[in-house]
Design an enzyme around this catalytic site. Structure first.
Site, PDB file in Angstrom:
ATOM      1  CB  CYS A  18      -0.948  -0.003   1.195  1.00  0.00           C
ATOM      2  SG  CYS A  18      -2.355   1.133   1.014  1.00  0.00           S
ATOM      3  N   GLY A  19       1.832   1.264  -0.947  1.00  0.00           N
ATOM      4  CA  GLY A  19       2.690   2.422  -1.124  1.00  0.00           C
ATOM      5  C   GLY A  19       2.043   3.404  -2.082  1.00  0.00           C
ATOM      6  CB  VAL A  20       3.520   5.612  -4.704  1.00  0.00           C
ATOM      7  CG1 VAL A  20       2.984   6.558  -5.772  1.00  0.00           C
ATOM      8  CG2 VAL A  20       4.497   6.350  -3.794  1.00  0.00           C
ATOM      9  NE  ARG A  52       8.678  -4.489   2.610  1.00  0.00           N
ATOM     10  CZ  ARG A  52       8.470  -4.115   1.361  1.00  0.00           C
ATOM     11  NH1 ARG A  52       7.794  -2.996   1.127  1.00  0.00           N
ATOM     12  NH2 ARG A  52       8.911  -4.833   0.361  1.00  0.00           N
ATOM     13  NE  ARG A  53       7.324   1.549   8.450  1.00  0.00           N
ATOM     14  CZ  ARG A  53       7.920   1.666   7.265  1.00  0.00           C
ATOM     15  NH1 ARG A  53       8.749   0.723   6.848  1.00  0.00           N
ATOM     16  NH2 ARG A  53       7.688   2.713   6.503  1.00  0.00           N
ATOM     17  CB  ILE A 143       1.574   3.116 -22.328  1.00  0.00           C
ATOM     18  CG1 ILE A 143       2.091   4.537 -22.112  1.00  0.00           C
ATOM     19  CG2 ILE A 143       1.457   2.811 -23.812  1.00  0.00           C
ATOM     20  CD1 ILE A 143       3.501   4.752 -22.626  1.00  0.00           C
ATOM     21  N   GLY A 194      11.374  13.835  -8.085  1.00  0.00           N
ATOM     22  CA  GLY A 194      10.786  12.541  -7.765  1.00  0.00           C
ATOM     23  C   GLY A 194      10.760  11.563  -8.923  1.00  0.00           C
ATOM     24  CE  LYS A 212       9.431  -0.484 -16.781  1.00  0.00           C
ATOM     25  NZ  LYS A 212       9.508   0.995 -16.698  1.00  0.00           N
TER      26      LYS A 212
END
EC number: 1.1.1.3
Length: 435
Positions: A18-20, A52-53, A143, A194, A212
């Site tokens: 559940c990051g970005v 993870r946390r 894409i 970023g 990829k």
């Protein structure tokens, strides 16, 4: 009738990470629940989120009861219909995906590294348990390129796929070209915005693009290509002089993933490296951190796919597209299109690839130098397209652009030039693609 306008029971969805990207997936599943239910034919219910946390603050409100740090227990529940994996890396992602498939869930993943490293194991498990394994988000973000290769062009013969599939490297090279910045300066700017990680190795050394390329080649040519089969070069050696030389030729420098079918030998190749391409080529106009993939096939001809290649929202868009497709298949209890590797073509080594070179030489300014250099190319059966001399005396430089030859012949020619007394230095070697 359920509150979402369907008479079907909810499909249970688990999220690994559940990051970005994961946060954006949760946001879309929550805020567009009714619309997604209408598209799928049944509601999509978040049944658990492995992190993870557990106590970490997140950008979106999540029911604490859904959060768990025991990902293995989550995917082993047996009542899940769909699992989304966005944690990345090889382990524990590999084991979690295999467990999810074994316990009856279809899987949507953005994990290009794992698929390029051990895709056959995962695809075999999906086939064994008659579940979907979808991974549109693994290449080029939002894409839609994998589904067209797998489905839209299934009746055609793809001969070449060439693309800009890493936004970080494209941003750096674009800034070097448009502002005159050096590599280090452009990298620092990419990190500040970023676009690049604190450790940018995976991007600037070509590892991300190579994974990829392996996936693109596997889908395009119906054969198994792993990351170990992909020739890889990064962009760290690209200099301002290279950028200027490309501009003088009417070219720009791009980091390209190139996948080709050689019909004469019925073999395929996959490679990643910086190269000069003509400004008239569609990929030359791809700026900033955008991605684009150029596909050539026998019947459809030339196709171009362009858009944002990274970021939470673009990647989540691809994840949700796969999720809707897998959910529809789950309602019908029929898996979608799986791995196609029936051709089992050999993968050609880099030395057999056909390409062109742009070579800059610091040479002694005296009679006979040009003839001696031309002879070195001729000895290795490499034809020269153009040659020009820049500067005089100690600053004398020859710039040679070749016709197409095998990379092995071109590489051997460069090594011969390096050993010649009249050549003070081979200051730059870059491939030329896209004619």
């Amino acid at each position: 009738m359920t509150p979402n306008g369907t008479d079907k029971l909810p499909l249970k969805v688990a999220l690994l990470g559940c990051g970005v990207v994961g946060t954006e997936v949760v946001r879309i599943l929550t805020t567009r629940a009714d619309d997604l239910a209408a598209r799928v034919g049944a509601p999509l219910e978040i049944a658990g989120i492995a992190v993870r946390r557990a106590g970490r603050e997140r950008d979106i409100a999540v029911d604490p009861a859904l959060i768990t740090t025991d990902a293995q227990a989550l995917v082993s529940r047996g009542d899940l219909d769909l699992v989304i994996e966005v944690i990345g890396g090889l382990e524990p992602a590999r084991g979690l995906i295999l467990t999810a498939l074994e316990h009856g869930a279809s899987v949507v993943t953005a994990n290009k590294a794992l698929l390029a490293e051990d895709g056959p194991t995962l695809f075999a498990a999906a086939e064994k348990y008659q579940r979907d394994l979808y991974f549109e988000a693994a290449v080029a973000g939002a894409i839609p390129i994998l589904r067209p290769l797998r489905e839209s062009l299934a009746g055609d013969d793809v001969t070449r796929v060439m693309g800009i599939v890493n936004g970080t490297t494209n941003y750096i090279l674009d800034k070097m070209d448009s502002t005159g910045a050096g590599f280090d300066e452009a990298l620092e700017e990419a990190q500040a915005l970023g676009y690049a990680e604190a450790d940018p190795t995976a991007d600037i050394e070509g590892f991300d693009a190579a994974a990829k390329a392996a996936l693109l080649a596997s889908l395009a040519f119906h054969t198994r290509v792993s990351i170990a089969d992909v020739h890889r070069e990064g962009i760290t050696d690209v200099s301002a002089t290279d950028i200027a030389s490309a501009r003088a030729m009417g070219c720009v420098v791009k980091s390209l993933a190139i996948c080709e079918l050689d019909e004469a030998t019925d073999s395929v190749s996959a490679r990643v490296y910086p190269a000069m391409i003509p400004q008239s080529h569609p990929l030359a106009s791809v700026r900033d951190a955008y991605n684009a993939v150029f596909v050539e096939s026998k019947a459809a001809g030339q196709l171009m796919f362009y858009g944002r290649g990274a970021g939470g929202a673009p990647t989540a868009s691809a994840v949700l597209g796969d999720l809707v497709s897998a959910a529809r298949n789950r309602l019908k209890e029929v898996p979608g299109v799986g791995e196609s590797s029936y051709t089992q073509r050999a993968v050609r080594p880099m030395g057999a690839a056909m390409t062109r070179y742009h070579v800059s030489l610091d040479v002694a300014d005296k009679a006979g130098v040009l003839a001696a250099v031309a002879q070195a190319f001729a000895e290795h059966d490499v034809s020269i397209q153009t040659v020009r001399q820049e500067g005089r005396g100690g600053d004398a430089q020859l710039v040679v652009v070749t016709h197409t030859a095998t990379d092995a012949a071109l590489s051997t020619t460069v090594e011969t030039l390096r050993d010649m007394d009249i050549v003070r230095e081979v200051s730059s070697v870059m491939r030329v693609e896209g004619d």
